[in-house]
Write a protein that holds these residues in place. Structure first.
Motif, PDB file in Angstrom:
ATOM      1  N   ASP A  47      13.103  -9.822   4.085  1.00  0.00           N
ATOM      2  CA  ASP A  47      12.725 -10.628   5.253  1.00  0.00           C
ATOM      3  C   ASP A  47      11.226 -10.924   5.200  1.00  0.00           C
ATOM      4  O   ASP A  47      10.394 -10.049   5.470  1.00  0.00           O
ATOM      5  N   GLU A  48      10.884 -12.147   4.845  1.00  0.00           N
ATOM      6  CA  GLU A  48       9.485 -12.535   4.680  1.00  0.00           C
ATOM      7  C   GLU A  48       8.670 -12.308   5.949  1.00  0.00           C
ATOM      8  O   GLU A  48       7.533 -11.822   5.878  1.00  0.00           O
ATOM      9  N   ASP A  49       9.222 -12.645   7.113  1.00  0.00           N
ATOM     10  CA  ASP A  49       8.484 -12.464   8.366  1.00  0.00           C
ATOM     11  C   ASP A  49       8.207 -10.988   8.643  1.00  0.00           C
ATOM     12  O   ASP A  49       7.098 -10.626   9.044  1.00  0.00           O
ATOM     13  N   ALA A  50       9.198 -10.131   8.413  1.00  0.00           N
ATOM     14  CA  ALA A  50       9.019  -8.694   8.640  1.00  0.00           C
ATOM     15  C   ALA A  50       7.956  -8.128   7.703  1.00  0.00           C
ATOM     16  O   ALA A  50       7.074  -7.370   8.131  1.00  0.00           O
ATOM     17  N   LEU A  51       8.027  -8.486   6.435  1.00  0.00           N
ATOM     18  CA  LEU A  51       7.051  -7.992   5.469  1.00  0.00           C
ATOM     19  C   LEU A  51       5.646  -8.522   5.760  1.00  0.00           C
ATOM     20  O   LEU A  51       4.661  -7.796   5.610  1.00  0.00           O
ATOM     21  N   ASN A  52       5.567  -9.753   6.181  1.00  0.00           N
ATOM     22  CA  ASN A  52       4.263 -10.327   6.538  1.00  0.00           C
ATOM     23  C   ASN A  52       3.645  -9.558   7.700  1.00  0.00           C
ATOM     24  O   ASN A  52       2.450  -9.258   7.687  1.00  0.00           O
ATOM     25  N   ARG A  53       4.452  -9.201   8.706  1.00  0.00           N
ATOM     26  CA  ARG A  53       3.947  -8.425   9.846  1.00  0.00           C
ATOM     27  C   ARG A  53       3.445  -7.053   9.384  1.00  0.00           C
ATOM     28  O   ARG A  53       2.380  -6.591   9.808  1.00  0.00           O
ATOM     29  N   ILE A  54       4.216  -6.406   8.500  1.00  0.00           N
ATOM     30  CA  ILE A  54       3.804  -5.089   7.998  1.00  0.00           C
ATOM     31  C   ILE A  54       2.506  -5.221   7.207  1.00  0.00           C
ATOM     32  O   ILE A  54       1.584  -4.409   7.375  1.00  0.00           O
ATOM     33  N   ALA A  55       2.402  -6.237   6.367  1.00  0.00           N
ATOM     34  CA  ALA A  55       1.181  -6.447   5.579  1.00  0.00           C
ATOM     35  C   ALA A  55      -0.017  -6.710   6.491  1.00  0.00           C
ATOM     36  O   ALA A  55      -1.114  -6.204   6.245  1.00  0.00           O
ATOM     37  N   GLU A  56       0.187  -7.482   7.548  1.00  0.00           N
ATOM     38  CA  GLU A  56      -0.899  -7.747   8.495  1.00  0.00           C
ATOM     39  C   GLU A  56      -1.334  -6.462   9.197  1.00  0.00           C
ATOM     40  O   GLU A  56      -2.532  -6.238   9.399  1.00  0.00           O
ATOM     41  N   GLU A  57      -0.376  -5.601   9.565  1.00  0.00           N
ATOM     42  CA  GLU A  57      -0.708  -4.313  10.177  1.00  0.00           C
ATOM     43  C   GLU A  57      -1.542  -3.470   9.208  1.00  0.00           C
ATOM     44  O   GLU A  57      -2.527  -2.844   9.612  1.00  0.00           O
ATOM     45  N   CYS A  58      -1.156  -3.467   7.947  1.00  0.00           N
ATOM     46  CA  CYS A  58      -1.886  -2.695   6.944  1.00  0.00           C
ATOM     47  C   CYS A  58      -3.297  -3.232   6.759  1.00  0.00           C
ATOM     48  O   CYS A  58      -4.245  -2.453   6.595  1.00  0.00           O
ATOM     49  N   THR A  59      -3.440  -4.542   6.795  1.00  0.00           N
ATOM     50  CA  THR A  59      -4.764  -5.154   6.656  1.00  0.00           C
ATOM     51  C   THR A  59      -5.694  -4.646   7.757  1.00  0.00           C
ATOM     52  O   THR A  59      -6.872  -4.368   7.509  1.00  0.00           O
ATOM     53  N   LEU A  60      -5.168  -4.501   8.972  1.00  0.00           N
ATOM     54  CA  LEU A  60      -5.967  -3.998  10.086  1.00  0.00           C
ATOM     55  C   LEU A  60      -6.283  -2.510   9.941  1.00  0.00           C
ATOM     56  O   LEU A  60      -7.311  -2.038  10.420  1.00  0.00           O
ATOM     57  N   GLN A  61      -5.417  -1.761   9.265  1.00  0.00           N
ATOM     58  CA  GLN A  61      -5.584  -0.309   9.156  1.00  0.00           C
ATOM     59  C   GLN A  61      -6.425   0.139   7.958  1.00  0.00           C
ATOM     60  O   GLN A  61      -6.993   1.224   7.985  1.00  0.00           O
ATOM     61  N   VAL A  62      -6.501  -0.679   6.926  1.00  0.00           N
ATOM     62  CA  VAL A  62      -7.259  -0.301   5.727  1.00  0.00           C
ATOM     63  C   VAL A  62      -8.662  -0.883   5.845  1.00  0.00           C
ATOM     64  O   VAL A  62      -8.893  -2.050   5.558  1.00  0.00           O
ATOM     65  N   ASP A  63      -9.587  -0.032   6.286  1.00  0.00           N
ATOM     66  CA  ASP A  63     -10.963  -0.458   6.502  1.00  0.00           C
ATOM     67  C   ASP A  63     -11.770  -0.534   5.210  1.00  0.00           C
ATOM     68  O   ASP A  63     -12.688  -1.336   5.111  1.00  0.00           O
ATOM     69  N   GLU A  64     -11.476   0.350   4.287  1.00  0.00           N
ATOM     70  CA  GLU A  64     -12.243   0.424   3.041  1.00  0.00           C
ATOM     71  C   GLU A  64     -12.150  -0.889   2.267  1.00  0.00           C
ATOM     72  O   GLU A  64     -11.114  -1.544   2.252  1.00  0.00           O
ATOM     73  N   SER A  65     -13.251  -1.249   1.622  1.00  0.00           N
ATOM     74  CA  SER A  65     -13.239  -2.431   0.763  1.00  0.00           C
ATOM     75  C   SER A  65     -13.396  -2.042  -0.705  1.00  0.00           C
ATOM     76  O   SER A  65     -13.149  -2.844  -1.587  1.00  0.00           O
ATOM     77  N   GLU A  66     -13.814  -0.780  -0.950  1.00  0.00           N
ATOM     78  CA  GLU A  66     -13.983  -0.303  -2.311  1.00  0.00           C
ATOM     79  C   GLU A  66     -13.299   1.052  -2.449  1.00  0.00           C
ATOM     80  O   GLU A  66     -13.377   1.886  -1.542  1.00  0.00           O
ATOM     81  N   PHE A  67     -12.619   1.248  -3.589  1.00  0.00           N
ATOM     82  CA  PHE A  67     -11.891   2.479  -3.836  1.00  0.00           C
ATOM     83  C   PHE A  67     -12.336   3.074  -5.162  1.00  0.00           C
ATOM     84  O   PHE A  67     -12.646   2.343  -6.103  1.00  0.00           O
ATOM     85  N   VAL A  68     -12.342   4.402  -5.214  1.00  0.00           N
ATOM     86  CA  VAL A  68     -12.723   5.125  -6.422  1.00  0.00           C
ATOM     87  C   VAL A  68     -11.450   5.680  -7.051  1.00  0.00           C
ATOM     88  O   VAL A  68     -10.701   6.428  -6.408  1.00  0.00           O
ATOM     89  N   LEU A  69     -11.227   5.308  -8.309  1.00  0.00           N
ATOM     90  CA  LEU A  69     -10.045   5.757  -9.050  1.00  0.00           C
ATOM     91  C   LEU A  69     -10.473   6.685 -10.177  1.00  0.00           C
ATOM     92  O   LEU A  69     -11.388   6.370 -10.931  1.00  0.00           O
ATOM     93  N   ASP A  70      -9.818   7.811 -10.246  1.00  0.00           N
ATOM     94  CA  ASP A  70     -10.050   8.747 -11.335  1.00  0.00           C
ATOM     95  C   ASP A  70      -8.813   9.634 -11.449  1.00  0.00           C
ATOM     96  O   ASP A  70      -7.742   9.246 -11.026  1.00  0.00           O
ATOM     97  N   ARG A  71      -8.944  10.807 -12.019  1.00  0.00           N
ATOM     98  CA  ARG A  71      -7.860  11.766 -12.150  1.00  0.00           C
ATOM     99  C   ARG A  71      -6.597  11.133 -12.747  1.00  0.00           C
ATOM    100  O   ARG A  71      -5.563  11.065 -12.112  1.00  0.00           O
ATOM    101  N   PRO A  72      -6.674  10.671 -13.985  1.00  0.00           N
ATOM    102  CA  PRO A  72      -5.500  10.049 -14.610  1.00  0.00           C
ATOM    103  C   PRO A  72      -4.406  11.076 -14.895  1.00  0.00           C
ATOM    104  O   PRO A  72      -4.692  12.195 -15.326  1.00  0.00           O
TER     105      PRO A  72
END
Length: 176
Positions: free
Chosen positions: A130-155
């Protein structure tokens, strides 16, 4: 054994995204998972030593990646909601080198999944197409994820508990 090489997030960022992923999984009846960026999926266990040797001598880690956008897919259940990150030269080089060393196929664009469209039985919930449902979830996540940069390590090299089509949990089979 089918496996993937993951880069895990720094501890604090991992905790924040893990809480979001668990909340989304609970709210939408799917499976939670550890936040990660998939580097590649080696074609055989024989290449794991080469991957470990490369990581041991690499100066690329930790990698810093910038968030591009949060998006969704109605056709790829393991990418129901994802955060795409920039394919910066250092990340691109790291992924290409490990792909070449392990014989892995070309990976998907770099992303950190936030919600899988797979429930505990391995089936896709009705909302996953359901495109509308997924779009709503993605929009909610956009509001909740404040960080703009992430550190990746520990492979790590991970494999699913069970079949790839029934991903209830992942287990680390080797730390790189």
């Amino acid at each position: 054994m089918l496996a993937s090489i993951w880069l895990q997030l720094s501890n604090e960022q991992e905790a924040v995204l893990r809480a979001l992923i668990e909340s989304l999984a609970s709210a939408h009846g799917t499976v939670p998972f550890q936040p990660h960026l998939t580097v590649c999926s080696p074609q055989s266990e024989a290449s794991w030593d080469a991957a470990a040797e490369y990581v041991r001598h690499s100066t690329a880690l930790p990698l810093r990646v910038r968030k591009k956008r949060i998006s969704f897919s109605t056709v790829a259940p393991m990418m129901a909601v994802v955060m795409y990150v920039e394919d910066a030269p250092d990340l691109l080089g790291f992924r290409q080198d490990l792909r070449r060393l392990t014989g892995a196929v070309e990976p998907l664009p770099p992303h950190i999944s936030l919600l899988y469209g797979v429930d505990k039985t391995g089936r896709q919930p009705s909302w996953s197409s359901d495109e509308d449902a997924l779009n709503r979830i993605a929009e909610e996540c956009t509001l909740q994820v404040d960080e703009s940069e992430f550190v990746l390590d520990r492979p790590v090299i991970v494999a699913p508990d069970g079949e790839w089509t029934n991903v209830r949990s992942w287990r680390v089979v080797r730390t790189l």
